[in-house]
Scaffold this motif. Structure first.
Motif, mmCIF file in Angstrom:
data_model
loop_
_atom_site.group_PDB
_atom_site.id
_atom_site.type_symbol
_atom_site.label_atom_id
_atom_site.label_comp_id
_atom_site.label_asym_id
_atom_site.label_seq_id
_atom_site.Cartn_x
_atom_site.Cartn_y
_atom_site.Cartn_z
ATOM 1 N N THR A 1 -2.092 -1.657 2.174
ATOM 2 C CA THR A 1 -3.416 -2.308 1.458
ATOM 3 C C THR A 1 -4.658 -1.966 2.179
ATOM 4 O O THR A 1 -4.646 -2.479 3.465
ATOM 5 N N LEU B 1 -7.246 8.902 1.227
ATOM 6 C CA LEU B 1 -7.787 7.964 0.440
ATOM 7 C C LEU B 1 -9.227 8.298 0.639
ATOM 8 O O LEU B 1 -9.757 8.397 1.597
ATOM 9 N N GLN C 1 -7.406 -1.248 -2.563
ATOM 10 C CA GLN C 1 -6.303 -0.230 -2.886
ATOM 11 C C GLN C 1 -5.214 -0.461 -2.284
ATOM 12 O O GLN C 1 -4.921 -0.762 -1.085
#
Length: 140
Positions: free
Chosen positions: A35, A65, A55
């Motif tokens: 997370t 990411l 996210q």
């Protein structure tokens, strides 16, 4: 004092060393969740309200990411996965959180280890405004 290891000793250790390194460089660890919470901050505006964005992903080596920060994008790449940790690298050096909750702007880092059930925190290297990042690894 100098210590010398024989070739036989080194060859005997090789399988153990390789096994240990392989455990830290898995491509994925099923049942894990990474997370990433990103929130902005502004040192000029005392009334600023952060807008956190969360996210969640299943960590896999090579996963990227892309996180918008201001008018730019920060890229985090997962570079290692094990049963108890994930290693990530960032496209820009970040300021790690200190034990007292401040930022260390003198020792910027681009690689961080996120241990199972422990938050890893860092921020953009700025004293006036920027983004905080909190990464946690958990089992589903």
């Amino acid at each position: 004092m100098t210590t010398h290891l024989s070739r036989r000793t080194l060859l005997g250790l090789a399988p153990a060393l390789l096994t240990g390194m392989a455990a830290c460089t898995k491509d994925t660890e099923p049942g894990m969740r990474l997370t990433v919470v990103t929130s902005d901050w502004n040192g000029w505006d005392r009334d600023h309200t952060p807008t956190p964005v969360t996210q969640e992903i299943e960590p896999q080596r090579g996963t990227q990411l892309h996180i918008p920060i201001g008018g730019e994008s920060l890229t985090m790449i997962i570079i290692g996965v094990s049963r108890s940790a994930v290693r990530v690298t960032t496209s820009s050096p970040m300021a790690p959180r200190t034990a007292k909750g401040g930022l260390n702007l003198n020792d910027l880092k681009s690689t961080f280890t996120v241990n199972l059930d422990q938050a890893t925190e860092f921020s953009t290297a700025s004293m006036d405004s920027g983004h905080h990042f909190v990464l946690t690894l958990s089992r589903r």
